[in-house]
Motif scaffolding. Sequence first.
Motif, short mmCIF file in Angstrom:
data_model
loop_
_atom_site.label_atom_id
_atom_site.label_comp_id
_atom_site.label_asym_id
_atom_site.label_seq_id
_atom_site.Cartn_x
_atom_site.Cartn_y
_atom_site.Cartn_z
N LEU A 43 62.71 38.22 26.23
CA LEU A 43 63.43 39.44 25.83
C LEU A 43 64.40 39.07 24.71
O LEU A 43 65.30 38.25 24.90
N ASP A 44 64.21 39.68 23.56
CA ASP A 44 65.00 39.35 22.36
C ASP A 44 66.01 40.46 22.12
O ASP A 44 65.66 41.56 21.70
N VAL A 45 67.29 40.14 22.38
CA VAL A 45 68.35 41.15 22.22
C VAL A 45 69.14 40.96 20.92
O VAL A 45 70.12 41.65 20.68
N ASP A 46 68.69 40.01 20.09
CA ASP A 46 69.28 39.83 18.76
C ASP A 46 69.10 41.11 17.94
O ASP A 46 68.15 41.87 18.16
N HIS A 63 64.43 41.69 14.55
CA HIS A 63 63.15 41.52 15.24
C HIS A 63 62.80 40.03 15.35
O HIS A 63 62.94 39.29 14.38
N GLY A 64 62.34 39.64 16.53
CA GLY A 64 61.89 38.27 16.73
C GLY A 64 60.45 38.12 16.27
O GLY A 64 59.52 37.96 17.06
N ASN A 65 60.26 38.16 14.95
CA ASN A 65 58.90 38.20 14.40
C ASN A 65 58.09 36.95 14.73
O ASN A 65 56.89 37.02 15.00
N ILE A 112 59.26 41.05 24.13
CA ILE A 112 59.95 42.34 23.92
C ILE A 112 61.13 42.09 22.99
O ILE A 112 61.87 41.12 23.18
N SER A 113 61.31 42.93 22.00
CA SER A 113 62.46 42.81 21.10
C SER A 113 63.07 44.18 20.84
O SER A 113 62.36 45.15 20.59
N LEU A 114 64.39 44.24 20.93
CA LEU A 114 65.16 45.42 20.51
C LEU A 114 65.82 45.05 19.19
O LEU A 114 66.42 43.98 19.10
N HIS A 115 65.72 45.92 18.19
CA HIS A 115 66.25 45.51 16.88
C HIS A 115 66.41 46.66 15.91
O HIS A 115 65.91 47.76 16.13
MG MG Z 1 65.72 41.51 18.67
#
Ligand code: MG
Length: 329
Positions: A178-181, A184-186, A201-204
């Motif tokens: 889970l990428d909350v940075d 986007h964790g491309n 999963i990434s929120l961005h």
């Molecule tokens: Mg992110």
Amino acid sequence: MTELDGGILIEPHEKPSRAETILGRVKQEQLGEVLPPRDFGLAPVLRVHTRDYVDFLKTSWADWTAEGKPGEAIPAVWPGRGMRHRVPKDIDGRLGYYSFAAETSITEGTWDAACASANVALTAQALVANGEAAAFALCRPPGHHAHADLFGGYCFFNNAALSAQAFRDQGARRVAILDVDFHHGNGTQAIFYQRDDVMTISLHGDPDLVFPHFLGFEDETGDGAGEGFNLNIVYPPGTPFSIWREGLETACARIEAYQPDALVIALGVDTFEDDPISFFKLTSADYLLMGERIGKLNLPTLFTMEGGYDVDAIGVNVVNVLKGFERTR
Ligand code: MG
Ligand code: OKS
Ligand code: ZN
């Protein structure tokens, strides 16, 4: 170190004081034991990165200086549409072949730093694999933009990805990242895009508006066996936690249904309201709630440090995520 930004070379946003400030806050709040990294060698790195990319990174600074170049190694040419994707001999060509952006330079310490950052992640991963409920890997440089054979966005080795792969190699059946940075964790997405054993999963911030520009849209759901195992949740400028947390809720529901054996959080705090390069509006208090929601997943959890550039607030914000997480234990 230097960063190409707005047509000039600036002091990089991704600088040593980021990690020093976080470490200071971790100690101040007596969050837990602070351990040095162990050396895992290149084998776990080569589980996600290609041999030729790793070899390129290892020799790139020497190859660059051997040509008598005066500054740091900055890619300036890429294989554009209609051109050949082959690895050239020349260092300028190879810099372009193995990158997707120019803000990230390579210098004398890059190889050692990238290896050390991977070792930090793998040391924390081993703790969790061996029964610790959670560990925080204070990685820098960050990793989530790095593909199997591409650097960029301040990233060289994908610490979250190689940690997830290490969990798999040590017997975890399914792993969720889970990428909350803010970004986007491309790289993470690309590495696992065709796989169903690592959910990403990434929120961005909407890539139509911000870095990395060319990946991270919501219609990217995975491919082949990986179809349905990648989720992107994008938000516009000004997004506050009240909206962002709805995406976190969606992400957590997906993770709960997936029933992973381990969770990797790509933890960036560039979602902060005062971050100099981002456009969300999270407050320091919001990070407590973020950590608490992640903790309620009740999974063995590894946090890898990604972005966050308001150095004055980075320690408080990161430690708030970890404190919120700890509340659930
Ligand atoms: Mg992110
Ligand atoms: C180019 C902007 C480069 C942004 C790199 C993003 C780094 C980051 N002027 N990734 O999570 O925080
Ligand atoms: Zn970021």
